[in-house]
Design an enzyme around this catalytic site. Structure first.
Site, PDB file in Angstrom:
ATOM      1  N   LEU A  35      27.657  -1.750  54.041  1.00 54.74           N
ATOM      2  CA  LEU A  35      28.235  -0.625  53.310  1.00 54.74           C
ATOM      3  C   LEU A  35      29.756  -0.684  53.305  1.00 54.74           C
ATOM      4  CD1 LEU A  35      25.942   2.254  54.653  1.00 54.74           C
ATOM      5  CD2 LEU A  35      25.726   1.012  52.493  1.00 54.74           C
ATOM      6  N   SER A  37      33.418  -2.405  55.838  1.00 55.11           N
ATOM      7  CA  SER A  37      33.922  -2.964  57.092  1.00 55.11           C
ATOM      8  C   SER A  37      35.407  -2.670  57.216  1.00 55.11           C
ATOM      9  CB  SER A  37      33.678  -4.475  57.156  1.00 55.11           C
ATOM     10  OG  SER A  37      34.387  -5.145  56.132  1.00 55.11           O
ATOM     11  N   GLY A  41      34.953  -2.704  63.010  1.00 53.85           N
ATOM     12  CA  GLY A  41      33.558  -3.095  62.901  1.00 53.85           C
ATOM     13  C   GLY A  41      33.047  -2.981  61.476  1.00 53.85           C
ATOM     14  N   GLU A 116      23.000   9.121  61.595  1.00 54.84           N
ATOM     15  CA  GLU A 116      22.291   9.726  60.474  1.00 54.84           C
ATOM     16  C   GLU A 116      22.989   9.360  59.164  1.00 54.84           C
ATOM     17  OE1 GLU A 116      22.473  13.966  60.823  1.00 54.84           O
ATOM     18  OE2 GLU A 116      24.655  14.020  60.768  1.00 54.84           O
ATOM     19  N   ASP A 162      41.900   9.960  62.313  1.00 57.88           N
ATOM     20  CA  ASP A 162      41.903   9.154  61.080  1.00 57.88           C
ATOM     21  C   ASP A 162      41.205   9.909  59.953  1.00 57.88           C
ATOM     22  OD1 ASP A 162      42.531   6.983  59.491  1.00 57.88           O
ATOM     23  OD2 ASP A 162      40.788   5.798  60.085  1.00 57.88           O
TER      24      ASP A 162
END
Length: 305
Positions: A35, A37, A41, A116, A162
Protein backbone atom coordinates in the site's frame (compact mmCIF):
# COMPACT_ATOMS: atom_id res chain seq x y z
CA UNK A 1 5.84 10.76 0.89
CA UNK A 2 4.68 7.24 0.69
CA UNK A 3 5.97 5.25 -2.25
CA UNK A 4 2.75 3.72 -3.56
CA UNK A 5 3.92 0.91 -5.77
CA UNK A 6 2.24 -2.43 -6.39
CA UNK A 7 4.18 -5.42 -5.19
CA UNK A 8 3.64 -8.41 -2.96
CA UNK A 9 5.13 -9.26 0.42
CA UNK A 10 6.95 -12.59 0.37
CA UNK A 11 8.08 -13.69 3.84
CA UNK A 12 11.13 -15.83 4.29
CA UNK A 13 11.12 -19.26 5.84
CA UNK A 14 12.08 -19.77 9.47
CA UNK A 15 10.03 -17.05 11.08
CA UNK A 16 9.87 -16.87 14.85
CA UNK A 17 6.73 -17.47 16.83
CA UNK A 18 4.74 -14.41 17.77
CA UNK A 19 4.59 -12.75 21.15
CA UNK A 20 3.72 -14.85 24.17
CA UNK A 21 4.20 -18.12 22.26
CA UNK A 22 1.45 -17.45 19.72
CA UNK A 23 1.18 -19.29 16.45
CA UNK A 24 3.52 -17.91 13.75
CA UNK A 25 2.50 -14.90 11.71
CA UNK A 26 2.10 -16.84 8.45
CA UNK A 27 -0.34 -19.29 10.01
CA UNK A 28 -2.68 -16.44 10.96
CA UNK A 29 -2.36 -13.78 8.27
CA UNK A 30 -1.86 -13.48 4.53
CA UNK A 31 -0.06 -10.44 3.08
CA UNK A 32 -1.10 -8.86 -0.20
CA UNK A 33 -0.13 -5.83 -2.24
CA UNK A 34 2.08 -3.03 -1.02
CA UNK A 35 0.00 0.00 0.00
CA UNK A 36 2.91 2.34 0.66
CA UNK A 37 6.40 2.61 2.07
CA UNK A 38 8.46 5.22 3.87
CA UNK A 39 11.54 5.66 5.97
CA UNK A 40 10.39 3.39 8.78
CA UNK A 41 8.87 0.47 6.89
CA UNK A 42 6.27 -0.73 4.41
CA UNK A 43 2.51 -1.25 4.70
CA UNK A 44 0.73 -4.10 2.94
CA UNK A 45 -2.88 -5.07 2.56
CA UNK A 46 -3.64 -8.28 4.43
CA UNK A 47 -6.23 -10.74 5.56
CA UNK A 48 -6.78 -12.63 8.82
CA UNK A 49 -7.18 -16.26 7.85
CA UNK A 50 -9.50 -17.22 10.69
CA UNK A 51 -12.38 -14.98 9.57
CA UNK A 52 -11.26 -13.16 6.41
CA UNK A 53 -10.97 -9.78 8.16
CA UNK A 54 -9.21 -7.21 5.98
CA UNK A 55 -6.22 -5.68 7.79
CA UNK A 56 -3.19 -3.52 7.16
CA UNK A 57 0.19 -5.08 7.92
CA UNK A 58 3.18 -2.86 8.59
CA UNK A 59 6.65 -4.36 8.27
CA UNK A 60 9.41 -2.59 10.22
CA UNK A 61 12.95 -3.85 9.54
CA UNK A 62 14.92 -3.97 12.79
CA UNK A 63 17.70 -1.80 11.37
CA UNK A 64 15.25 1.04 10.70
CA UNK A 65 13.93 1.26 14.27
CA UNK A 66 14.78 4.68 15.72
CA UNK A 67 13.46 4.17 19.26
CA UNK A 68 13.05 1.01 21.32
CA UNK A 69 10.78 0.30 24.28
CA UNK A 70 10.09 -2.52 26.73
CA UNK A 71 6.59 -3.96 27.12
CA UNK A 72 5.33 -5.54 30.35
CA UNK A 73 6.00 -9.26 30.25
CA UNK A 74 8.38 -9.01 27.30
CA UNK A 75 12.09 -9.69 27.74
CA UNK A 76 13.20 -8.19 24.44
CA UNK A 77 12.78 -4.59 23.38
CA UNK A 78 10.28 -3.69 20.66
CA UNK A 79 9.95 -0.65 18.39
CA UNK A 80 8.47 2.35 20.19
CA UNK A 81 5.59 2.31 17.69
CA UNK A 82 4.41 -1.04 19.06
CA UNK A 83 4.53 0.25 22.63
CA UNK A 84 2.58 3.39 21.70
CA UNK A 85 -0.06 1.51 19.71
CA UNK A 86 -0.47 -1.06 22.47
CA UNK A 87 -1.06 1.79 24.91
CA UNK A 88 -3.67 3.33 22.59
CA UNK A 89 -5.35 0.04 21.66
CA UNK A 90 -6.08 -1.16 25.20
CA UNK A 91 -9.70 -1.23 26.28
CA UNK A 92 -12.06 0.25 23.71
CA UNK A 93 -9.42 2.49 22.16
CA UNK A 94 -10.73 5.42 20.11
CA UNK A 95 -12.59 5.38 16.80
CA UNK A 96 -10.29 8.09 15.47
CA UNK A 97 -7.04 6.22 16.18
CA UNK A 98 -5.98 3.13 14.25
CA UNK A 99 -6.12 0.02 16.43
CA UNK A 100 -3.27 -2.47 16.51
CA UNK A 101 -4.74 -5.97 16.53
CA UNK A 102 -1.52 -7.93 16.91
CA UNK A 103 2.24 -7.83 16.40
CA UNK A 104 4.98 -10.35 15.63
CA UNK A 105 8.74 -10.51 15.34
CA UNK A 106 9.67 -12.44 12.20
CA UNK A 107 13.18 -13.74 11.60
CA UNK A 108 14.88 -11.90 8.77
CA UNK A 109 12.00 -9.46 8.38
CA UNK A 110 11.88 -7.50 11.61
CA UNK A 111 8.53 -6.66 13.17
CA UNK A 112 5.04 -7.12 11.70
CA UNK A 113 2.25 -4.90 13.04
CA UNK A 114 -1.31 -5.98 12.23
CA UNK A 115 -3.81 -3.10 12.23
CA UNK A 116 -7.47 -2.62 11.45
CA UNK A 117 -8.33 -1.40 7.97
CA UNK A 118 -11.80 -0.26 6.85
CA UNK A 119 -12.88 -2.07 3.65
CA UNK A 120 -13.29 1.19 1.73
CA UNK A 121 -10.63 3.64 2.84
CA UNK A 122 -8.32 6.19 1.31
CA UNK A 123 -5.69 8.40 2.85
CA UNK A 124 -6.52 12.10 2.97
CA UNK A 125 -3.70 12.97 0.57
CA UNK A 126 -5.30 10.87 -2.18
CA UNK A 127 -8.79 12.03 -1.14
CA UNK A 128 -7.80 15.68 -1.70
CA UNK A 129 -5.76 14.89 -4.82
CA UNK A 130 -8.80 13.31 -6.49
CA UNK A 131 -11.42 15.81 -5.31
CA UNK A 132 -9.52 19.05 -4.95
CA UNK A 133 -10.01 21.50 -2.08
CA UNK A 134 -12.72 20.36 0.33
CA UNK A 135 -15.81 22.39 1.23
CA UNK A 136 -15.44 23.94 4.66
CA UNK A 137 -18.16 21.86 6.30
CA UNK A 138 -16.30 18.68 5.32
CA UNK A 139 -12.92 20.06 6.41
CA UNK A 140 -14.54 21.00 9.73
CA UNK A 141 -15.97 17.50 10.11
CA UNK A 142 -12.56 15.93 9.48
CA UNK A 143 -10.65 18.37 11.69
CA UNK A 144 -13.02 17.88 14.63
CA UNK A 145 -12.52 14.12 14.49
CA UNK A 146 -8.74 14.52 14.22
CA UNK A 147 -8.51 16.92 17.17
CA UNK A 148 -10.68 14.69 19.36
CA UNK A 149 -8.49 11.70 18.45
CA UNK A 150 -5.38 13.71 19.35
CA UNK A 151 -6.91 14.61 22.71
CA UNK A 152 -7.27 10.87 23.30
CA UNK A 153 -3.66 10.14 22.36
CA UNK A 154 -2.37 12.96 24.59
CA UNK A 155 -4.55 11.74 27.47
CA UNK A 156 -2.74 8.40 27.08
CA UNK A 157 0.67 10.12 27.09
CA UNK A 158 1.33 9.60 23.37
CA UNK A 159 2.31 12.33 20.89
CA UNK A 160 2.09 11.49 17.17
CA UNK A 161 4.61 14.06 15.80
CA UNK A 162 3.74 13.48 12.13
CA UNK A 163 0.19 14.71 11.60
CA UNK A 164 -0.32 15.19 7.85
CA UNK A 165 -2.79 14.22 5.12
CA UNK A 166 -0.97 10.95 4.34
CA UNK A 167 -1.39 9.83 7.95
CA UNK A 168 -5.14 10.40 8.04
CA UNK A 169 -7.28 7.59 6.60
CA UNK A 170 -10.84 8.36 5.42
CA UNK A 171 -13.58 5.74 5.41
CA UNK A 172 -15.20 6.79 2.13
CA UNK A 173 -18.56 5.27 3.11
CA UNK A 174 -19.01 7.03 6.45
CA UNK A 175 -16.50 9.93 6.16
CA UNK A 176 -15.04 8.90 9.49
CA UNK A 177 -11.30 9.44 9.78
CA UNK A 178 -8.51 7.69 11.67
CA UNK A 179 -4.98 8.75 12.54
CA UNK A 180 -2.44 6.14 11.41
CA UNK A 181 1.34 5.62 11.42
CA UNK A 182 2.84 6.28 14.84
CA UNK A 183 6.34 5.56 13.54
CA UNK A 184 7.46 9.09 14.46
CA UNK A 185 5.58 9.07 17.76
CA UNK A 186 6.93 9.34 21.29
CA UNK A 187 5.81 9.39 24.87
CA UNK A 188 4.29 12.74 25.74
CA UNK A 189 6.35 15.00 28.00
CA UNK A 190 6.18 18.63 29.05
CA UNK A 191 9.83 19.38 28.35
CA UNK A 192 11.11 20.18 24.82
CA UNK A 193 12.01 17.51 22.26
CA UNK A 194 15.32 17.78 20.42
CA UNK A 195 14.71 15.09 17.81
CA UNK A 196 12.14 15.06 15.00
CA UNK A 197 11.40 12.30 12.52
CA UNK A 198 8.23 13.83 11.09
CA UNK A 199 7.67 15.61 7.78
CA UNK A 200 9.69 18.78 7.17
CA UNK A 201 6.94 20.81 5.44
CA UNK A 202 4.66 20.21 8.45
CA UNK A 203 7.32 21.17 11.01
CA UNK A 204 7.09 24.47 12.95
CA UNK A 205 9.46 27.46 12.84
CA UNK A 206 11.06 26.61 16.19
CA UNK A 207 12.26 23.27 14.84
CA UNK A 208 13.63 24.83 11.64
CA UNK A 209 15.44 27.59 13.55
CA UNK A 210 16.51 25.98 16.84
CA UNK A 211 15.87 22.22 16.44
CA UNK A 212 13.67 22.18 19.53
CA UNK A 213 9.91 22.09 20.05
CA UNK A 214 7.19 21.14 22.53
CA UNK A 215 4.52 18.54 21.87
CA UNK A 216 1.29 20.57 21.83
CA UNK A 217 2.57 23.60 19.83
CA UNK A 218 4.08 21.17 17.28
CA UNK A 219 0.79 19.29 17.00
CA UNK A 220 -1.27 22.46 16.63
CA UNK A 221 1.09 23.87 13.97
CA UNK A 222 0.64 20.63 12.00
CA UNK A 223 -3.14 20.98 12.34
CA UNK A 224 -2.91 24.48 10.86
CA UNK A 225 -0.98 23.13 7.87
CA UNK A 226 -3.49 20.32 7.51
CA UNK A 227 -6.53 22.61 7.67
CA UNK A 228 -5.00 24.90 5.03
CA UNK A 229 -4.32 21.81 2.91
CA UNK A 230 -7.95 20.69 3.17
CA UNK A 231 -9.58 24.02 2.28
CA UNK A 232 -7.01 25.15 -0.33
CA UNK A 233 -6.04 21.79 -1.85
CA UNK A 234 -2.32 22.01 -1.03
CA UNK A 235 0.00 22.78 1.87
CA UNK A 236 0.93 26.41 2.62
CA UNK A 237 4.71 26.06 2.92
CA UNK A 238 7.28 24.18 0.85
CA UNK A 239 10.58 25.74 1.97
CA UNK A 240 12.17 26.61 5.29
CA UNK A 241 12.05 30.37 4.72
CA UNK A 242 8.29 30.11 4.14
CA UNK A 243 7.85 28.13 7.36
CA UNK A 244 9.72 30.66 9.50
CA UNK A 245 7.81 33.54 7.89
CA UNK A 246 4.63 31.82 9.14
CA UNK A 247 2.35 33.75 6.79
CA UNK A 248 0.03 31.47 4.80
CA UNK A 249 -1.24 32.89 1.52
CA UNK A 250 -4.73 31.59 0.79
CA UNK A 251 -5.13 30.45 -2.79
CA UNK A 252 -8.89 29.92 -2.62
CA UNK A 253 -11.91 31.72 -1.22
CA UNK A 254 -12.07 30.73 2.45
CA UNK A 255 -14.34 32.11 5.15
CA UNK A 256 -13.01 34.72 7.58
CA UNK A 257 -13.36 32.41 10.59
CA UNK A 258 -11.53 29.58 8.84
CA UNK A 259 -8.66 31.87 7.85
CA UNK A 260 -8.48 33.10 11.44
CA UNK A 261 -8.18 29.57 12.82
CA UNK A 262 -5.49 28.62 10.31
CA UNK A 263 -3.47 31.73 11.17
CA UNK A 264 -3.88 31.14 14.91
CA UNK A 265 -2.58 27.58 14.58
CA UNK A 266 0.29 28.87 12.42
CA UNK A 267 1.39 31.55 14.87
CA UNK A 268 5.15 32.03 14.74
CA UNK A 269 5.56 31.92 18.52
CA UNK A 270 4.63 28.50 19.98
CA UNK A 271 3.01 30.11 23.04
CA UNK A 272 0.67 32.10 20.78
CA UNK A 273 -0.91 28.97 19.29
CA UNK A 274 -4.14 27.56 20.69
CA UNK A 275 -4.47 24.41 22.72
CA UNK A 276 -6.44 21.49 21.28
CA UNK A 277 -9.37 22.52 23.45
CA UNK A 278 -9.20 26.06 22.09
CA UNK A 279 -9.16 24.73 18.53
CA UNK A 280 -12.42 22.87 19.19
CA UNK A 281 -13.95 25.94 20.84
CA UNK A 282 -13.04 28.29 17.96
CA UNK A 283 -16.06 29.99 16.31
CA UNK A 284 -15.37 28.27 12.97
CA UNK A 285 -15.41 24.87 14.65
CA UNK A 286 -18.61 25.78 16.50
CA UNK A 287 -20.56 26.85 13.44
CA UNK A 288 -23.93 25.12 13.24
CA UNK A 289 -25.04 23.50 10.00
CA UNK A 290 -27.80 26.08 9.48
CA UNK A 291 -25.23 28.88 9.59
CA UNK A 292 -23.16 27.48 6.74
CA UNK A 293 -23.25 29.32 3.44
CA UNK A 294 -24.45 27.91 0.15
CA UNK A 295 -20.97 26.79 -0.90
CA UNK A 296 -20.56 24.71 2.23
CA UNK A 297 -23.94 23.07 1.67
CA UNK A 298 -22.84 21.80 -1.72
CA UNK A 299 -22.46 18.05 -2.12
CA UNK A 300 -19.17 16.22 -1.72
CA UNK A 301 -17.00 17.06 -4.74
CA UNK A 302 -16.56 14.29 -7.27
CA UNK A 303 -13.12 13.03 -8.25
CA UNK A 304 -11.71 15.12 -11.07
CA UNK A 305 -11.38 13.52 -14.46
Amino acid sequence: MLDKRTQTFRPEEGEERGKNGKEPFLSQYRCGALLGSGGFGSVFSGQRLSDGLQVAIKQIPSDRVQQWARLPGELRSVPMEIALLQRLSEGEGHSGVVRMLDWFEVEGRGFMLVMERPPQCQDLFDFITERGALPEHLARRFLRQIVEALQFTHAHAVVHRDIKDENIVVDTRTLEVRIVDFGSGALLKETPYCEFEGTRVYSPPEWVESRSYEAVPLTVWSLGVLLFDMVCGDIPFERDHEIVKATPIFTRRVSKDCRALVRWCLSYQPEDRPSLEEVLAHPWMQRAEEEEDEEEHSSLPSPSL
